[in-house]
Design a protein around this motif. Structure first.
Motif, short mmCIF file in Angstrom:
data_model
loop_
_atom_site.label_atom_id
_atom_site.label_comp_id
_atom_site.label_asym_id
_atom_site.label_seq_id
_atom_site.Cartn_x
_atom_site.Cartn_y
_atom_site.Cartn_z
N CYS A 109 0.85 -1.16 0.00
CA CYS A 109 0.00 0.00 0.00
C CYS A 109 0.90 1.23 0.00
O CYS A 109 1.96 1.23 0.67
CB CYS A 109 -0.88 -0.04 1.25
N ALA A 110 0.55 2.27 -0.74
CA ALA A 110 1.39 3.46 -0.81
C ALA A 110 0.53 4.71 -0.92
O ALA A 110 -0.60 4.67 -1.42
CB ALA A 110 2.35 3.38 -2.00
N ARG A 111 1.09 5.82 -0.44
CA ARG A 111 0.38 7.10 -0.44
C ARG A 111 1.31 8.17 -0.99
O ARG A 111 2.52 8.11 -0.82
CB ARG A 111 -0.01 7.46 0.99
N ARG A 112 0.74 9.15 -1.70
CA ARG A 112 1.51 10.31 -2.10
C ARG A 112 0.60 11.53 -2.06
O ARG A 112 -0.61 11.41 -2.30
CB ARG A 112 2.13 10.15 -3.49
N PRO A 113 1.16 12.69 -1.76
CA PRO A 113 0.34 13.90 -1.74
C PRO A 113 -0.11 14.28 -3.14
O PRO A 113 0.53 13.91 -4.13
CB PRO A 113 1.27 14.96 -1.14
N GLN A 114 -1.22 15.01 -3.22
CA GLN A 114 -1.73 15.39 -4.53
C GLN A 114 -0.87 16.49 -5.14
O GLN A 114 -0.64 16.50 -6.33
CB GLN A 114 -3.18 15.87 -4.42
#
Lengths: 115, 115
Positions: free
Chosen positions: A92-97
């Motif tokens: 699972c990964a997240r990045r800012p918009q």
């Protein structure tokens, strides 16, 4: 620290059945992207599905779908009709918009598919 | 349409030596990010290059440096290798105009072993 947590180090599923992989994250941003990547033994990191935080509708890609709960900061992956080829590490990964394209990953869940 | 390519596939170096890893981005992509993936962990962001400049850097020492060429390909250099630098090094490419395509595409990685 803005982290991504995958609480299931390993999961197993019978072929043709459904499995759900969990992911929670911590962020102070209101707009961001979430991703699930698959990494088979070949090591190639393959994008499975993405979700924009501003969208309320859960993303789906064929047998893969997500349950995105923004208030709870939860982003689970459901794999339906599991196939032997689904066996892999799932991240699972997240990045800012805005701005940075830096991806923050969880530690991964190893999925085994039993015939 | 060629995907992200990396070379070499495997590399064995001795403590104290220097190493250079190479990456060619997916066609149409202009941004390259490098990640370090230790065994059993998720990838950790090293740095990102766009327009031949380092745009963002993760929590890695100055021994890690990089370069981006006019054709968007990139190199990762690691000096004074330590045993702890043994890992899979992943290159990911993306398009700076991320609103349309926020995801990053990964190469197959370079497995670096430091003895």
């Amino acid at each position: 620290a803005q982290t991504v947590t995958q609480s299931q180090p390993e999961m197993s599923v019978q072929e043709a059945e459904t499995v759900t992989l969990s992911c929670t994250y911590d962020t102070s941003e209101s707009d961001y992207y979430l991703f699930w990547y698959k990494q088979p033994p070949s090591r190639q990191m393959i994008l499975v599905i993405r979700q924009e935080a501003y969208k309320q509708q859960n993303a789906t890609e064929n047998r893969f779908s997500v349950n995105f709960q923004k208030a709870a900061k939860s982003f689970s992956l459901k794999i339906s009709d599991s196939q032997l080829g689904d066996a892999a590490m799932y991240f699972c990964a997240r990045r800012p918009q805005g701005g940075s394209e830096k991806l923050v990953f969880g530690k991964g869940t190893k999925l085994t598919v039993n015939p | 349409d060629a995907g992200v390519t990396q070379s070499p596939t495997h590399l064995i170096k001795t403590r104290g030596q220097q190493v250079t890893l190479r990456c060619s981005p997916k066609s149409g992509h202009d941004t390259v990010s490098w990640y370090q993936q230790a065994l059993g962990q998720g990838p950790q962001f090293i740095f990102q290059y766009y327009e031949e400049e380092e745009r963002q850097r993760g929590n890695f020492p100055d021994r890690f440096s990089g370069h981006q060429f006019p054709n968007y390909s990139s190199e990762l250099n690691v000096n004074a290798l330590l045993l702890g630098d043994s890992a899979l090094y992943l290159c990911a490419s993306s398009w700076w105009g991320w609103t349309a395509q926020p995801e990053q595409y990964f190469g197959p990685g370079t497995r670096l072993t430091v003895t």
